[in-house]
Structures are given as C-alpha cells and as structure tokens.
Design an enzyme around this catalytic site. Structure first.
Site, PDB file in Angstrom:
ATOM      1  N   ARG A  93       1.661  -5.095   6.067  1.00  0.00           N
ATOM      2  CA  ARG A  93       0.879  -3.985   5.563  1.00  0.00           C
ATOM      3  C   ARG A  93       1.826  -2.741   5.653  1.00  0.00           C
ATOM      4  O   ARG A  93       2.261  -2.223   6.573  1.00  0.00           O
ATOM      5  CB  ARG A  93      -0.473  -3.788   5.845  1.00  0.00           C
ATOM      6  CG  ARG A  93      -0.946  -2.760   5.039  1.00  0.00           C
ATOM      7  CD  ARG A  93      -2.790  -2.512   5.296  1.00  0.00           C
ATOM      8  NE  ARG A  93      -3.041  -1.728   4.623  1.00  0.00           N
ATOM      9  CZ  ARG A  93      -4.410  -1.478   3.960  1.00  0.00           C
ATOM     10  NH1 ARG A  93      -5.152  -2.681   4.558  1.00  0.00           N
ATOM     11  NH2 ARG A  93      -4.906  -0.745   3.076  1.00  0.00           N
ATOM     12  N   ASP A 110       0.781  -1.369  -0.143  1.00  0.00           N
ATOM     13  CA  ASP A 110      -0.018   0.062  -0.004  1.00  0.00           C
ATOM     14  C   ASP A 110       0.854   1.455  -0.046  1.00  0.00           C
ATOM     15  O   ASP A 110       1.856   1.450   0.403  1.00  0.00           O
ATOM     16  CB  ASP A 110      -0.859  -0.097   1.143  1.00  0.00           C
ATOM     17  CG  ASP A 110      -2.051   0.856   1.126  1.00  0.00           C
ATOM     18  OD1 ASP A 110      -2.130   1.461   0.100  1.00  0.00           O
ATOM     19  OD2 ASP A 110      -2.770   1.130   2.202  1.00  0.00           O
ATOM     20  N   ASN A 121     -10.538  -2.467  -6.328  1.00  0.00           N
ATOM     21  CA  ASN A 121      -9.731  -1.618  -7.311  1.00  0.00           C
ATOM     22  C   ASN A 121     -10.284  -1.247  -8.481  1.00  0.00           C
ATOM     23  O   ASN A 121     -10.008  -0.396  -9.309  1.00  0.00           O
ATOM     24  CB  ASN A 121      -8.354  -2.138  -7.302  1.00  0.00           C
ATOM     25  CG  ASN A 121      -7.509  -1.881  -6.319  1.00  0.00           C
ATOM     26  OD1 ASN A 121      -6.446  -2.785  -5.672  1.00  0.00           O
ATOM     27  ND2 ASN A 121      -7.597  -1.050  -5.293  1.00  0.00           N
ATOM     28  N   TRP A 122     -11.465  -2.324  -8.996  1.00  0.00           N
ATOM     29  CA  TRP A 122     -12.148  -2.128 -10.287  1.00  0.00           C
ATOM     30  C   TRP A 122     -12.575  -0.651 -10.441  1.00  0.00           C
ATOM     31  O   TRP A 122     -12.788   0.076 -11.513  1.00  0.00           O
ATOM     32  CB  TRP A 122     -13.095  -3.124 -10.501  1.00  0.00           C
ATOM     33  CG  TRP A 122     -12.494  -4.466 -10.889  1.00  0.00           C
ATOM     34  CD1 TRP A 122     -12.600  -5.758 -10.155  1.00  0.00           C
ATOM     35  CD2 TRP A 122     -11.681  -4.783 -11.988  1.00  0.00           C
ATOM     36  NE1 TRP A 122     -11.948  -6.707 -10.721  1.00  0.00           N
ATOM     37  CE2 TRP A 122     -11.262  -6.272 -11.814  1.00  0.00           C
ATOM     38  CE3 TRP A 122     -11.011  -4.196 -13.071  1.00  0.00           C
ATOM     39  CZ2 TRP A 122     -10.442  -6.743 -12.820  1.00  0.00           C
ATOM     40  CZ3 TRP A 122     -10.239  -4.739 -13.930  1.00  0.00           C
ATOM     41  CH2 TRP A 122      -9.952  -5.992 -13.822  1.00  0.00           C
TER      42      TRP A 122
HETATM   43  C1  FPP Z   1      -1.581   0.300  -3.507  1.00  0.00           C
HETATM   44  O1  FPP Z   1      -1.368   1.624  -3.462  1.00  0.00           O
HETATM   45  C2  FPP Z   1      -1.105  -0.702  -4.398  1.00  0.00           C
HETATM   46  C3  FPP Z   1      -2.027  -1.152  -5.406  1.00  0.00           C
HETATM   47  C4  FPP Z   1      -3.575  -0.730  -5.602  1.00  0.00           C
HETATM   48  C5  FPP Z   1      -1.570  -2.075  -6.412  1.00  0.00           C
HETATM   49  C6  FPP Z   1      -0.338  -2.672  -6.256  1.00  0.00           C
HETATM   50  C7  FPP Z   1       0.361  -2.658  -7.448  1.00  0.00           C
HETATM   51  C8  FPP Z   1       1.500  -2.919  -7.726  1.00  0.00           C
HETATM   52  C9  FPP Z   1       2.668  -2.748  -6.669  1.00  0.00           C
HETATM   53  C10 FPP Z   1       2.148  -2.832  -9.028  1.00  0.00           C
HETATM   54  C11 FPP Z   1       1.574  -3.938  -9.906  1.00  0.00           C
HETATM   55  C12 FPP Z   1       1.851  -5.309  -9.405  1.00  0.00           C
HETATM   56  C13 FPP Z   1       2.524  -6.324  -9.387  1.00  0.00           C
HETATM   57  C14 FPP Z   1       2.664  -7.518  -8.750  1.00  0.00           C
HETATM   58  C15 FPP Z   1       3.388  -6.280 -11.072  1.00  0.00           C
HETATM   59  P1  FPP Z   1      -2.475   2.864  -3.459  1.00  0.00           P
HETATM   60  O2  FPP Z   1      -2.474   3.132  -4.872  1.00  0.00           O
HETATM   61  O3  FPP Z   1      -3.527   2.215  -3.055  1.00  0.00           O
HETATM   62  O4  FPP Z   1      -1.594   3.809  -2.580  1.00  0.00           O
HETATM   63  P2  FPP Z   1      -2.411   5.078  -1.753  1.00  0.00           P
HETATM   64  O5  FPP Z   1      -3.192   4.138  -0.800  1.00  0.00           O
HETATM   65  O6  FPP Z   1      -1.336   5.736  -1.392  1.00  0.00           O
HETATM   66  O7  FPP Z   1      -3.380   5.493  -2.747  1.00  0.00           O
END
Ligand code: FPP
Length: 248
Positions: free
Chosen positions: A180, A12, A60-61
C-alpha cells in the site's frame, strides 16, 4: 530476489500528490495511470504471475461526480491504449468487483479486453473495480445459501475451499504480498478473506511517484520475511529444507 507469485497493490496518494503541487486531483490520477503502466510492465518482466490492483472501491462512488467520471474515463482510455501492449506482453485481463455499477461504455471495453486477452498466459492482471471485500464476501455467502436452499450443495460440503471458489477471486491464488502506497496503514475493505496470510508492505511514497526502484525495495523487504502460516520457525525451516527450496 524472491518474487511473489501474486502481488496485490492498494494504489493510494494520487489526490495528495496533485494537491501538494496545487494541481487538480485528476492530474494525480493521470500520473497514477502512468505508474500503473510502469508497474504492470515491470511485474511482468519480473515473472510475477498475478498482479491485482485496487483501482476503484465501492466507497469511491461517493466521491464528487466529476472525479468519478474522470476516473471512469481514464480507465476506458487506459484499457483501449493498453490492449496491444497486453497482447504483446502476454497479459490476460481479469476484473473483480460489482461491475454492473460501472458505466455501460466502460463495461463494454472491459468485456472486449477480457475476451481479446483471454488466451494470454504470462501474467493475469486483475483490476478491482467497484470492489469492496465485505460486499464480495456477502455475495459469496448469498450464493452458497441459495445453493443449500435449492439442494445443490449440502451444508457439510461447505469448507474454506468451497467458499473461496465463490468469491470473485475464485480462480486466483491468495496474494503473497500486498503493497500500500502513501503512508496509510489500512486494508480499506480490500481482499479481506484472501489476505489472511499475505505479507504486508507499507511505503510512504505516493502512487504517482512509485516506480521500479520502489517496487524492487518492497520486494526486497518481502524477501526478508519468513512466512510461517501459523507454524513455528523451526517447522518452517524443516519444511523449506524438505521441499528443496533452500538449495536454490
Ligand atoms: C487513490 O488515490 C487512487 C484511486 C482512488 C484510484 C486509483 C486509480 C488510478 C491509479 C487510475 C486509474 C486506474 C487504472 C487501472 C487505469 P486517492 O485519490 O485516494 O489519493 P488521496 O488519498 O491522496 O486523496
């Protein structure tokens, strides 16, 4: 250092890492992929047998279409780039979640990678994609109900093990440690059934800045925990002495 057999991670903070720098969120995800590469490699070197990463949740969708597309694109490219490394390091790819929702191109790359890494034995890398634990539990319940209706399993045969086998993680042991990142202290619909006795470690570090030092620190914290599985401390110590674990 006590090494968990199964490490699960909620990655995250990519978006916040980018926003703090005035960059588009997708740059945070790109940096997040670099962290994935580092942590996968280090976990393998440390002898972790199962690594499970929450890469994309059912929820996330609902993110803006551009961000969803960019994440799918990153995922496809990551898998193509990493195939050779996975085979060299003995990593087998596994996927959990409602994968039918993923774009066809990504699904095909996933299927190919799963097939091509199927005989690798050193570590199982599980990506949770389009994954939500409530959805997973519901699908397992529906599966069991259907089998009862069709007379393929008796009601009396349903126990935790029969239920657990029908989850997407049916072939995986429960996680020993969940990390986490980014300071949030929630489980967010991740592995709700499987985390019952898992040790939880929360760190303020944002995922793009999580490196081997932070992983080692989390493992140190895990090493200091006593896992009791509902027993008393004295019972646990006796069990450890009897199993010979204390002698190592
Ligand atoms: C959370 O950060 C992360 C995600 C929703 C996606 C995780 C994806 C990756 C690390 C890249 C793709 C994965 C692989 C395995 C290649 P956030 O966007 O929720 O961060 P925030 O809470 O600060 O907005």
């Amino acid at each position: 250092m006590r090494i968990p057999r199964h490490l699960a991670i909620i990655m995250d903070g990519n978006g916040r890492w980018a926003e703090q720098r005035g960059l588009p969120r997708i740059i945070g995800h790109q940096r997040g992929v670099e962290t994935v590469q580092t942590i996968v490699e280090e976990s393998c070197c440390l002898g972790i047998e199962y690594l499970t990463l929450y890469a994309f949740s059912s929820e996330n969708w609902g993110r803006p279409r551009d961000e969803v597309n960019a994440l799918m694109d990153l995922l496809g490219r990551y898998l193509k780039n990493e195939l050779e490394t996975m085979c060299r390091q003995g990593i087998r790819l596994n996927v959990i979640g409602e994968n039918t929702r993923l774009p066809g191109g990504v699904r095909r790359i996933l299927e190919d990678t799963i097939e091509e890494t199927a005989s690798n034995r050193r570590m199982v890398l599980t990506l949770a994609l389009s994954y939500g634990a409530r959805d997973e539990i519901l699908r397992a319940a529906i599966n069991l109900a259907g089998q009862v209706r069709d007379g393929r399993i008796a009601l009396e045969e349903i126990d935790e093990s029969a239920f657990g086998r029908r989850l997407d993680t049916g072939n995986l042991p429960d996680p020993d440690l969940l990390i986490r990142t980014s300071g949030e202290m929630r489980i967010s619909n991740f592995l709700l059934w499987q985390l019952a006795y898992t040790e939880l470690v929360f760190t303020d570090t944002l995922w793009p800045e999580f490196g081997t030092d932070q992983l080692h620190a989390a493992l140190e914290e895990y090493g200091g925990r006593q896992r009791r599985f509902g027993l008393t401390p004295a019972q646990v110590e006796k069990k450890v002495r009897n199993s010979g674990e204390g002698r190592h």
